[in-house]
Design a protein around this motif. Structure first.
Motif, PDB file in Angstrom:
ATOM      1  N   GLY A  99      11.274  -3.973 -11.218  1.00  0.00           N
ATOM      2  CA  GLY A  99      11.243  -2.513 -11.247  1.00  0.00           C
ATOM      3  C   GLY A  99      10.000  -1.967 -10.556  1.00  0.00           C
ATOM      4  O   GLY A  99       9.415  -2.623  -9.680  1.00  0.00           O
ATOM      5  N   MET A 100       9.580  -0.782 -10.966  1.00  0.00           N
ATOM      6  CA  MET A 100       8.395  -0.172 -10.365  1.00  0.00           C
ATOM      7  C   MET A 100       7.137  -0.985 -10.666  1.00  0.00           C
ATOM      8  O   MET A 100       6.183  -0.987  -9.893  1.00  0.00           O
ATOM      9  CB  MET A 100       8.224   1.259 -10.871  1.00  0.00           C
ATOM     10  N   TYR A 101       7.143  -1.677 -11.808  1.00  0.00           N
ATOM     11  CA  TYR A 101       6.025  -2.563 -12.126  1.00  0.00           C
ATOM     12  C   TYR A 101       5.899  -3.663 -11.082  1.00  0.00           C
ATOM     13  O   TYR A 101       4.784  -4.097 -10.748  1.00  0.00           O
ATOM     14  CB  TYR A 101       6.237  -3.152 -13.522  1.00  0.00           C
ATOM     15  N   GLY A 102       7.028  -4.101 -10.552  1.00  0.00           N
ATOM     16  CA  GLY A 102       7.007  -5.133  -9.529  1.00  0.00           C
ATOM     17  C   GLY A 102       6.352  -4.665  -8.239  1.00  0.00           C
ATOM     18  O   GLY A 102       5.674  -5.447  -7.567  1.00  0.00           O
ATOM     19  N   ILE A 103       6.545  -3.397  -7.884  1.00  0.00           N
ATOM     20  CA  ILE A 103       5.908  -2.871  -6.675  1.00  0.00           C
ATOM     21  C   ILE A 103       4.389  -2.856  -6.841  1.00  0.00           C
ATOM     22  O   ILE A 103       3.633  -3.186  -5.923  1.00  0.00           O
ATOM     23  CB  ILE A 103       6.441  -1.466  -6.361  1.00  0.00           C
ATOM     24  N   ALA A 104       3.932  -2.478  -8.040  1.00  0.00           N
ATOM     25  CA  ALA A 104       2.496  -2.519  -8.306  1.00  0.00           C
ATOM     26  C   ALA A 104       1.967  -3.951  -8.231  1.00  0.00           C
ATOM     27  O   ALA A 104       0.869  -4.194  -7.708  1.00  0.00           O
ATOM     28  CB  ALA A 104       2.208  -1.918  -9.681  1.00  0.00           C
ATOM     29  N   LEU A 105       2.752  -4.905  -8.729  1.00  0.00           N
ATOM     30  CA  LEU A 105       2.339  -6.309  -8.650  1.00  0.00           C
ATOM     31  C   LEU A 105       2.318  -6.797  -7.199  1.00  0.00           C
ATOM     32  O   LEU A 105       1.469  -7.620  -6.832  1.00  0.00           O
ATOM     33  CB  LEU A 105       3.287  -7.172  -9.474  1.00  0.00           C
ATOM     34  N   ALA A 106       3.244  -6.314  -6.387  1.00  0.00           N
ATOM     35  CA  ALA A 106       3.235  -6.676  -4.969  1.00  0.00           C
ATOM     36  C   ALA A 106       1.960  -6.179  -4.291  1.00  0.00           C
ATOM     37  O   ALA A 106       1.366  -6.885  -3.452  1.00  0.00           O
ATOM     38  CB  ALA A 106       4.468  -6.105  -4.276  1.00  0.00           C
ATOM     39  N   ALA A 107       1.531  -4.970  -4.657  1.00  0.00           N
ATOM     40  CA  ALA A 107       0.276  -4.445  -4.109  1.00  0.00           C
ATOM     41  C   ALA A 107      -0.896  -5.309  -4.541  1.00  0.00           C
ATOM     42  O   ALA A 107      -1.788  -5.631  -3.742  1.00  0.00           O
ATOM     43  CB  ALA A 107       0.075  -2.999  -4.561  1.00  0.00           C
ATOM     44  N   LEU A 108      -0.913  -5.703  -5.820  1.00  0.00           N
ATOM     45  CA  LEU A 108      -1.984  -6.565  -6.307  1.00  0.00           C
ATOM     46  C   LEU A 108      -1.929  -7.936  -5.635  1.00  0.00           C
ATOM     47  O   LEU A 108      -2.973  -8.545  -5.362  1.00  0.00           O
ATOM     48  CB  LEU A 108      -1.878  -6.720  -7.826  1.00  0.00           C
ATOM     49  N   GLY A 109      -0.702  -8.426  -5.385  1.00  0.00           N
ATOM     50  CA  GLY A 109      -0.579  -9.698  -4.694  1.00  0.00           C
ATOM     51  C   GLY A 109      -1.179  -9.649  -3.301  1.00  0.00           C
ATOM     52  O   GLY A 109      -1.883 -10.569  -2.873  1.00  0.00           O
ATOM     53  N   MET A 110      -0.916  -8.559  -2.599  1.00  0.00           N
ATOM     54  CA  MET A 110      -1.477  -8.423  -1.261  1.00  0.00           C
ATOM     55  C   MET A 110      -2.996  -8.282  -1.298  1.00  0.00           C
ATOM     56  O   MET A 110      -3.696  -8.684  -0.366  1.00  0.00           O
ATOM     57  CB  MET A 110      -0.845  -7.221  -0.554  1.00  0.00           C
ATOM     58  N   LEU A 111      -3.518  -7.725  -2.381  1.00  0.00           N
ATOM     59  CA  LEU A 111      -4.967  -7.542  -2.514  1.00  0.00           C
ATOM     60  C   LEU A 111      -5.647  -8.721  -3.200  1.00  0.00           C
ATOM     61  O   LEU A 111      -6.875  -8.720  -3.323  1.00  0.00           O
ATOM     62  CB  LEU A 111      -5.257  -6.268  -3.319  1.00  0.00           C
ATOM     63  N   SER A 112      -4.873  -9.711  -3.646  1.00  0.00           N
ATOM     64  CA  SER A 112      -5.449 -10.806  -4.431  1.00  0.00           C
ATOM     65  C   SER A 112      -6.402 -11.679  -3.619  1.00  0.00           C
ATOM     66  O   SER A 112      -7.298 -12.308  -4.179  1.00  0.00           O
ATOM     67  CB  SER A 112      -4.324 -11.671  -5.025  1.00  0.00           C
ATOM     68  N   PHE A 113      -6.216 -11.732  -2.312  1.00  0.00           N
ATOM     69  CA  PHE A 113      -7.138 -12.500  -1.469  1.00  0.00           C
ATOM     70  C   PHE A 113      -7.823 -11.581  -0.454  1.00  0.00           C
ATOM     71  O   PHE A 113      -8.061 -11.945   0.697  1.00  0.00           O
ATOM     72  CB  PHE A 113      -6.420 -13.661  -0.772  1.00  0.00           C
ATOM     73  N   VAL A 114      -8.152 -10.375  -0.948  1.00  0.00           N
ATOM     74  CA  VAL A 114      -8.782  -9.379  -0.076  1.00  0.00           C
ATOM     75  C   VAL A 114     -10.165  -9.826   0.373  1.00  0.00           C
ATOM     76  O   VAL A 114     -10.640  -9.423   1.439  1.00  0.00           O
ATOM     77  CB  VAL A 114      -8.857  -8.007  -0.800  1.00  0.00           C
TER      78      VAL A 114
END
Length: 212
Positions: free
Chosen positions: A129-144
Motif C-alpha cells: 500500500g502507501m506504506y510500501g511507497i514510503a519504504l521504497a523511498a527509504l530503500g533508495m535512501l538506505s545507501f545514500v
C-alpha cells in the motif's frame, strides 16, 4: 587489483552498498514482522499482500529503481556511450547544433527514469500500500552515504584539473585529470538521479499522509 577505469570502481562501491542494503531489508523485515507467522488476516489488515516479506520487497523496489536510474544516467552522460559522443560530434558544427542536440538528448533521457520510478511506485504499492511507497523511498535512501560520496567525486576531480592547469604541470597530468573530470561529471549525474528519484517517492508518500 584496481582497474584503470575509476568509474568501474565507483560503480562497484554503489552495487556493494545496494547489496548490503537489500540483505539488511530482509533481515529487518523478518525481525520486526516475522513473529506474526502465517496469520493472513493480520497481514491483510496492515495491507501486506505477501506476508512478512512485503516491507523488504517494497524497499528492494526502491533500491533497484535507484540502481536502474543510475545506470540510465550513466548511459546518457558518460563519454563511453554513443549519446555523449553524438553531442560532442554536433559541437564541431557550431554552438547551435550543440545546444539543439544536447537539449534533445536531455529531454529523451528523462523518459526511462520516469518509467522506472512509475513501475517502482506501482510494485511497492501492490505489496504494502502507501506504506510500501514510503519504504521504497527509504530503500533508495538506505545507501545514500555511498551515492553522495560518489557525487562528491565530481567537484574534487574538477578542482584537481584546475590546480594542474594553474600550476603549469605537464600535459600528461592534465590528460589524467581530464579523464577523472569526465568520470566526475557522470557520477554527479548519477547522484542527482538518486536524489530526484527518492524525492519523488518521498513526496508521494508524504502527500498521501495528508490526503488520508
Amino acid at each position: 587489483k584496481l582497474s584503470e577505469n575509476p568509474h568501474k570502481e565507483l560503480n562497484l562501491a554503489t552495487w556493494i552498498s545496494a547489496g548490503v542494503a537489500i540483505i539488511g531489508a530482509f533481515g529487518l523485515s523478518y525481525f520486526i514482522f516475522g513473529d506474526i507467522g502465517s496469520d493472513h488476516e493480520a497481514f491483510k489488515q496492515i495491507e501486506f499482500s505477501i506476508g512478512w516479506i512485503s516491507p523488504a520487497v517494497a524497499a528492494v523496489c526502491g533500491i533497484v529503481a535507484g540502481i536502474l536510474v543510475g545506470i540510465i544516467a550513466e548511459r546518457y552522460t558518460s563519454s563511453d556511450y554513443k549519446h555523449t559522443r553524438r553531442v560532442s560530434s554536433a559541437s564541431i558544427e557550431g554552438p547551435a547544433l550543440n545546444i539543439t542536440q544536447g537539449l534533445a538528448l536531455g529531454m529523451r533521457s528523462c523518459i526511462a527514469p520516469c518509467v522506472v520510478l512509475g513501475i517502482a511506485i506501482y510494485a511497492s504499492y501492490c505489496v504494502c500500500g502507501m506504506y510500501g511507497i514510503a519504504l521504497a523511498a527509504l530503500g533508495m535512501l538506505s545507501f545514500v552515504a555511498t551515492t553522495v560520496s560518489v557525487d562528491t567525486y565530481g567537484p574534487i576531480s574538477d578542482n584537481a584539473g584546475g590546480i594542474a592547469e594553474m600550476s603549469s604541470l605537464d600535459k600528461d597530468v592534465r590528460t589524467i585529470t581530464d579523464k577523472l573530470d569526465s568520470v566526475g561529471n557522470t557520477t554527479a549525474a548519477i547522484g542527482k538521479g538518486f536524489a530526484i528519484g527518492s524525492a519523488a517517492l518521498a513526496a508521494l508518500s508524504m502527500m498521501s499522509s495528508y490526503l488520508f
